[in-house]
Design a protein around this motif. Structure first.
Motif, PDB file in Angstrom:
ATOM      1  N   ALA A 267       0.778  -1.147   0.174  1.00 49.53           N
ATOM      2  CA  ALA A 267       0.041   0.134   0.193  1.00 49.53           C
ATOM      3  C   ALA A 267       0.932   1.356   0.124  1.00 49.53           C
ATOM      4  O   ALA A 267       0.381   2.348  -0.529  1.00 49.53           O
ATOM      5  N   GLU A 268       2.061   1.436   0.627  1.00 48.68           N
ATOM      6  CA  GLU A 268       3.011   2.240   0.653  1.00 48.68           C
ATOM      7  C   GLU A 268       4.375   1.807   1.077  1.00 48.68           C
ATOM      8  O   GLU A 268       4.339   0.951   1.898  1.00 48.68           O
ATOM      9  N   THR A 269       5.284   2.454   0.353  1.00 49.82           N
ATOM     10  CA  THR A 269       6.815   1.830   0.882  1.00 49.82           C
ATOM     11  C   THR A 269       7.787   3.227   0.136  1.00 49.82           C
ATOM     12  O   THR A 269       7.447   3.595  -0.648  1.00 49.82           O
ATOM     13  N   GLY A 270       9.117   2.771   0.555  1.00 47.26           N
ATOM     14  CA  GLY A 270      10.216   3.641   0.034  1.00 47.26           C
ATOM     15  C   GLY A 270      11.218   3.414   0.721  1.00 47.26           C
ATOM     16  O   GLY A 270      11.396   2.859   1.949  1.00 47.26           O
ATOM     17  N   TYR A 271      12.416   4.015   0.353  1.00 47.27           N
ATOM     18  CA  TYR A 271      13.647   3.736   0.974  1.00 47.27           C
ATOM     19  C   TYR A 271      14.646   4.846   0.894  1.00 47.27           C
ATOM     20  O   TYR A 271      14.649   5.621  -0.428  1.00 47.27           O
ATOM     21  N   ILE A 272      15.385   5.146   2.121  1.00 50.38           N
ATOM     22  CA  ILE A 272      16.399   6.471   1.964  1.00 50.38           C
ATOM     23  C   ILE A 272      17.593   6.248   0.837  1.00 50.38           C
ATOM     24  O   ILE A 272      17.845   4.991   0.969  1.00 50.38           O
ATOM     25  N   ALA A 273      17.865   7.211   0.183  1.00 45.62           N
ATOM     26  CA  ALA A 273      18.958   7.090  -0.658  1.00 45.62           C
ATOM     27  C   ALA A 273      19.979   8.103   0.104  1.00 45.62           C
ATOM     28  O   ALA A 273      20.963   8.043  -0.470  1.00 45.62           O
ATOM     29  N   GLU A 274      19.773   8.644   1.106  1.00 50.77           N
ATOM     30  CA  GLU A 274      20.710   9.427   1.686  1.00 50.77           C
ATOM     31  C   GLU A 274      20.588   9.413   3.320  1.00 50.77           C
ATOM     32  O   GLU A 274      19.707   8.453   3.806  1.00 50.77           O
ATOM     33  N   ASN A 275      21.299   9.623   4.203  1.00 51.05           N
ATOM     34  CA  ASN A 275      21.237   9.457   5.666  1.00 51.05           C
ATOM     35  C   ASN A 275      20.159  10.354   6.233  1.00 51.05           C
ATOM     36  O   ASN A 275      19.850  11.311   5.721  1.00 51.05           O
ATOM     37  N   LEU A 276      19.777   9.579   7.184  1.00 51.10           N
ATOM     38  CA  LEU A 276      18.523   9.936   7.864  1.00 51.10           C
ATOM     39  C   LEU A 276      19.012  10.421   9.386  1.00 51.10           C
ATOM     40  O   LEU A 276      19.206   9.426  10.205  1.00 51.10           O
ATOM     41  N   ILE A 277      19.104  11.549   9.853  1.00 47.73           N
ATOM     42  CA  ILE A 277      19.461  11.922  10.947  1.00 47.73           C
ATOM     43  C   ILE A 277      18.595  12.772  11.504  1.00 47.73           C
ATOM     44  O   ILE A 277      18.284  13.912  11.298  1.00 47.73           O
ATOM     45  N   LEU A 278      17.890  12.255  12.857  1.00 48.46           N
ATOM     46  CA  LEU A 278      16.908  13.232  13.301  1.00 48.46           C
ATOM     47  C   LEU A 278      16.908  12.825  14.753  1.00 48.46           C
ATOM     48  O   LEU A 278      16.433  11.849  15.399  1.00 48.46           O
ATOM     49  N   PRO A 279      17.587  13.857  15.603  1.00 48.13           N
ATOM     50  CA  PRO A 279      17.966  13.661  17.012  1.00 48.13           C
ATOM     51  C   PRO A 279      16.673  13.470  17.749  1.00 48.13           C
ATOM     52  O   PRO A 279      16.325  12.815  18.892  1.00 48.13           O
ATOM     53  N   SER A 280      15.728  14.132  17.517  1.00 48.74           N
ATOM     54  CA  SER A 280      14.235  14.211  18.114  1.00 48.74           C
ATOM     55  C   SER A 280      13.753  13.076  18.134  1.00 48.74           C
ATOM     56  O   SER A 280      12.930  12.530  18.957  1.00 48.74           O
ATOM     57  N   ILE A 335       8.623  14.397  12.232  1.00 49.93           N
ATOM     58  CA  ILE A 335       8.069  13.002  11.369  1.00 49.93           C
ATOM     59  C   ILE A 335       8.147  13.162   9.654  1.00 49.93           C
ATOM     60  O   ILE A 335       8.323  12.217   8.997  1.00 49.93           O
ATOM     61  N   PHE A 336       7.660  14.346   9.170  1.00 49.45           N
ATOM     62  CA  PHE A 336       7.710  14.620   7.855  1.00 49.45           C
ATOM     63  C   PHE A 336       9.074  14.442   7.217  1.00 49.45           C
ATOM     64  O   PHE A 336       9.350  13.935   5.887  1.00 49.45           O
ATOM     65  N   SER A 337      10.195  14.470   8.045  1.00 51.93           N
ATOM     66  CA  SER A 337      11.640  14.340   7.352  1.00 51.93           C
ATOM     67  C   SER A 337      11.738  12.764   7.149  1.00 51.93           C
ATOM     68  O   SER A 337      12.815  12.325   6.715  1.00 51.93           O
ATOM     69  N   PHE A 338      10.938  11.716   7.789  1.00 51.87           N
ATOM     70  CA  PHE A 338      11.120  10.384   7.778  1.00 51.87           C
ATOM     71  C   PHE A 338      11.372   9.976   6.216  1.00 51.87           C
ATOM     72  O   PHE A 338      12.337   8.969   6.055  1.00 51.87           O
ATOM     73  N   TRP A 339      10.642  10.538   5.279  1.00 52.54           N
ATOM     74  CA  TRP A 339      10.542  10.286   3.870  1.00 52.54           C
ATOM     75  C   TRP A 339      11.290  10.985   3.010  1.00 52.54           C
ATOM     76  O   TRP A 339      10.947  10.911   1.688  1.00 52.54           O
ATOM     77  N   GLU A 340      11.753  12.062   3.484  1.00 48.83           N
ATOM     78  CA  GLU A 340      12.337  13.167   2.598  1.00 48.83           C
ATOM     79  C   GLU A 340      13.292  12.836   1.493  1.00 48.83           C
ATOM     80  O   GLU A 340      13.050  13.303   0.340  1.00 48.83           O
ATOM     81  N   ASP A 341      14.200  11.780   1.712  1.00 46.45           N
ATOM     82  CA  ASP A 341      15.154  11.336   0.896  1.00 46.45           C
ATOM     83  C   ASP A 341      14.749  10.001   0.301  1.00 46.45           C
ATOM     84  O   ASP A 341      15.723   9.228   0.030  1.00 46.45           O
ATOM     85  N   THR A 342      13.501   9.534  -0.104  1.00 46.51           N
ATOM     86  CA  THR A 342      13.322   8.271  -0.587  1.00 46.51           C
ATOM     87  C   THR A 342      12.763   8.366  -1.831  1.00 46.51           C
ATOM     88  O   THR A 342      12.257   7.500  -2.547  1.00 46.51           O
ATOM     89  N   GLY A 343      13.074   9.407  -2.786  1.00 46.47           N
ATOM     90  CA  GLY A 343      12.686   9.438  -3.795  1.00 46.47           C
ATOM     91  C   GLY A 343      13.438   8.733  -4.878  1.00 46.47           C
ATOM     92  O   GLY A 343      14.645   8.497  -4.801  1.00 46.47           O
ATOM     93  N   LEU A 344      12.859   8.521  -6.039  1.00 50.16           N
ATOM     94  CA  LEU A 344      13.652   7.915  -7.231  1.00 50.16           C
ATOM     95  C   LEU A 344      14.573   8.647  -7.961  1.00 50.16           C
ATOM     96  O   LEU A 344      15.701   8.500  -8.553  1.00 50.16           O
TER      97      LEU A 344
END
Length: 368
Positions: A267-280, A335-344
């Protein structure tokens, strides 16, 4: 001897051709949401251009809350909602399959959906709806009517009427109320639209709580719908390494096999192509383009193996600019940054290896 060699060669060729033929079809539709890289006309058009040129299904995902009073009293819907519906309809090319995905819960996925963000109804009325439990007959009636409104607008092939319903953080008593809500909504939708498959999606993780919650909700779903962003929680990424080759055995299969007689879909998926750094959120995950491609290839192969109905990747392009816009408007949440760098594609529009994988898979004829 020469005849035997020729015969052996012929048999090998037949075997190879048979194997190739298996890989020359896909069982599943492929699509994305129209989530844009930024909230500009150009980027909105770019999102739909990708859908119309490189997808055979589109996910119209509604997660902005519900206009409870407007639905209940049958008065005018929020203008922003009406405009959003019309924009989606006008920009989606004819012939695309439509997947309608609607959340009955807010972003915590353990509480009833908030009031629609753009509604101008008085706060006192909004507060009345907020205090009602999720299984209140009025809430059930409104939700069925809201889903019906969207179905009549989009004429979807598939409907996810309960986005990410099994989160491990559910309070048990609240979960029981939600389960009762689904048990009432599901048969009403099935009766009203008997030709449409209705399902709920499950967050894929390794928790016993999330799995147990999914098991309890099986009577209310036609499909096993998966919502998967493994780089966030998979145990193999505990040290930050999100290489999908390190996933635990049967990571997806555990959920796919919840009900082997029911079709599955991403129904939805994705994967990061860059580092995900969220201290919060105490997140420090390593991501790169090759791992993203490996993940896409993994789930496409998985979809073919289990004859999935469709696969939805969240967004086609990174939305760094979109999050920057949300910050200026005071609407941003971490939380919006969780998927920020999942683009093709990257935020600058550079096609990643996963983009080429996508083009390869979408070019494969889909089995009817």
């Amino acid at each position: 001897m020469r005849v035997l060699i020729l015969l052996f060669s012929f048999l090998v060729m037949c075997s190879c051709n048979k194997k190739a033929a298996v890989n020359e079809t896909r069982s599943f539709y492929m699509g994305v949401t129209p989530w844009p890289a930024d909230f500009t006309i150009d980027e909105i058009n770019n999102a739909y251009n990708f859908i119309n040129n490189h997808c055979d299904i589109v996910s119209h995902h509604f997660d902005d809350g519900i206009p409870y009073e407007e639905i209940f009293k049958q008065i005018e819907m929020p203008v922003a909602l009406q405009e959003d519906v019309q924009r989606r309809k006008s920009k989606t090319a004819n012939g695309k399959k439509i997947f309608l995905s609607v959340s009955a819960l807010n972003l915590t996925r353990k509480e009833k959906a908030d009031y629609h963000l753009e509604s101008r109804i008085a706060d006192s009325i909004k507060n009345y709806w907020r205090q009602l439990p999720v299984n209140d007959p009025k809430i059930i009636a409104v939700y069925v009517s809201y889903i019906s409104f969207l179905i009549d607008q989009f004429q979807p092939t598939y409907v996810n009427y309960g986005v990410e319903s099994n989160v491990l953080l559910w309070n048990p008593s609240s979960f029981n109320l939600y389960k009762d809500f689904l048990s009432n909504v599901y048969p009403q939708l099935k009766s009203k639209y008997p030709s449409i498959p209705f399902f709920i999606s499950f967050i894929v993780d390794e928790s016993s709580e999330g799995y147990s919650n999914a098991v309890q909700l099986l009577p209310f779903t036609d499909f096993i719908g998966l919502s998967a962003y493994p780089y966030i929680t998979v145990s193999s990424s505990a040290n930050g390494n999100t290489d999908p080759k390190l996933f635990p055995a049967n990571y997806f299969e555990k959920f796919i096999n919840l009900a082997p007689n029911k079709p599955m879909a991403f129904a939805e998926t994705g994967y990061i192509a860059e580092n995900l750094i969220l201290p919060s959120y105490s997140l420090n995950k390593q991501g790169n383009e090759n791992w993203q491609k490996d993940y896409l290839e993994m789930i496409c192969q998985l979809c073919n193996k289990y004859q999935a109905k469709f696969l939805i990747w969240f967004c086609n392009k990174d939305y760094d600019a979109g999050n920057a816009t949300l910050r200026t408007l005071g609407l941003y949440q971490d939380i919006f940054s969780f998927w920020e760098d999942t683009g093709l594609k990257s935020e600058s529009g550079i096609e990643r290896p996963a983009y080429q994988s996508w083009l390869k898979w979408i070019s494969i004829p889909r089995t009817k």
